[in-house]
Each structure stands twice: as structure tokens, then as C-alpha cells.
Write a protein that holds these residues in place. Structure first.
Motif, PDB file in Angstrom:
ATOM      1  N   ARG A  42       0.841  -1.092  -0.103  1.00  0.00           N
ATOM      2  CA  ARG A  42       0.022  -0.005  -0.024  1.00  0.00           C
ATOM      3  C   ARG A  42       0.740   1.085  -0.094  1.00  0.00           C
ATOM      4  O   ARG A  42       1.655   1.447   0.754  1.00  0.00           O
ATOM      5  N   SER A  51      -6.653   3.590  -1.190  1.00  0.00           N
ATOM      6  CA  SER A  51      -6.240   2.009  -1.567  1.00  0.00           C
ATOM      7  C   SER A  51      -5.657   1.955  -2.922  1.00  0.00           C
ATOM      8  O   SER A  51      -6.008   1.431  -3.999  1.00  0.00           O
ATOM      9  N   TYR A 105      -1.926   0.243  -4.668  1.00  0.00           N
ATOM     10  CA  TYR A 105      -0.844  -0.686  -4.119  1.00  0.00           C
ATOM     11  C   TYR A 105       0.143  -0.631  -5.089  1.00  0.00           C
ATOM     12  O   TYR A 105      -0.195  -0.634  -6.286  1.00  0.00           O
ATOM     13  N   ASP A 149      -0.826  -3.695   5.059  1.00  0.00           N
ATOM     14  CA  ASP A 149      -0.607  -2.879   3.975  1.00  0.00           C
ATOM     15  C   ASP A 149       0.318  -3.542   3.050  1.00  0.00           C
ATOM     16  O   ASP A 149       0.876  -2.800   2.170  1.00  0.00           O
ATOM     17  N   ASN A 159     -11.710  -4.739   1.466  1.00  0.00           N
ATOM     18  CA  ASN A 159     -12.298  -3.345   1.839  1.00  0.00           C
ATOM     19  C   ASN A 159     -13.480  -3.227   2.232  1.00  0.00           C
ATOM     20  O   ASN A 159     -14.229  -2.585   3.195  1.00  0.00           O
TER      21      ASN A 159
END
Length: 151
Positions: free
Chosen positions: A6, A12, A14, A117, A143
């Protein structure tokens, strides 16, 4: 194996690496399920139905490349390139997802820390865009589950 880290606590997003080399970036959609990722200079889109149970991967030219069904259930599937990949939640208490074959577990998508993360993706034999699609679907599912638990 892919490692997705992350990049921001506010979004959100990545950064996805393979063997320590960045290969793609996943960006979740802000107001709906799904998102986009860039791979080799091409943008792919992941869209979901209103319930977040069915996802579709479309290529840079808009061609459907893969789909995921029954997402969020204990058992769910991904179809891509004429092949069906079966996934299963590792256990009732875990959010880790396992790729299964007739011989048993063959790969996984799992958080590497309790903070969520970083995600490890080990899906051998699966094309790279489909691996990133699965990663995006799983992140979106996590999520949604976190948002439902908080509400």
C-alpha cells in the motif's frame, strides 16, 4: 510471487512488485467496487456488479479478459483464457484466499502483516494480468468487509 504494498493510508493504491522490481500499480475505485491497474504501459479495468459478487477484467482495448463469480463467499471462481480457477477462504477466521486444484491448495493471496499494508500473491501458472485481477478483487473484497464491520 507478487508483493503488493500500500502506497498511501488515504487511498487504496498498491505498488505491485515481482522479484523486487515494480511491475504494476493497483488503484481501487473511489465510490464503487473495482479499480484499474497499469501493466507494461497498458491500462486494465476491473468492474463489479452492484453487490460486489461478480467482477470483470477488461483489457486496454475494452475486450473482456477474465471474470470472477461468487466473490465474498467461501468458494468463488475466476474464468480466464478458457480455464477456471477455484478459490477458497483459508478458514472461517482467516481472510486469506487459496487457489485450489484437484490435488489441493496450489497458491494463495494473503496479507503479510496484521496491518494489511502488504499482500503476497502466489498464483503459479496464472498470466500476470489475471494475477493482478485476482489481487484487485481480493483487496476490494477485504475493503468491503472492513467497511461492513465498521458500520
Amino acid at each position: 510471487m507478487l508483493i503488493a504494498k500500500r502506497v498511501s493510508i488515504w487511498r487504496s493504491s498498491y505498488l505491485i512488485s515481482a522479484e523486487g522490481r515494480p511491475v504494476a500499480t493497483w488503484d481501487s475505485a473511489f465510490w464503487k467496487s473495482g479499480g484499474t491497474f497499469d501493466l507494461d504501459g497498458q491500462q486494465y479495468r476491473v468492474n463489479a456488479n452492484a453487490w460486489g459478487t461478480r467482477y470483470t477484467l477488461t483489457g486496454p482495448d475494452g475486450t473482456p479478459l477474465a471474470s470472477a463469480d461468487r466473490v465474498g463467499r467461501k468458494n468463488w471462481t475466476v474464468q480466464a483464457g478458457g480455464q477456471t480457477y477455484r478459490f477458497q477462504r483459508r478458514s472461517f477466521w482467516s481472510t486469506d484466499q487459496e487457489l485450489h486444484t484437484d490435488q489441493g491448495p496450489a497458491g494463495s493471496v494473503r496479507r503479510t502483516s496484521m496491518w494489511g499494508d502488504q499482500v503476497a500473491v502466489d498464483l503459479p501458472g496464472m498470466p500476470m494480468p489475471v494475477q493482478i485481477f485476482v489481487l484487485g478483487v481480493v483487496i476490494t473484497m477485504w475493503n468491503a468487509q472492513a467497511a461492513a464491520a465498521a458500520g
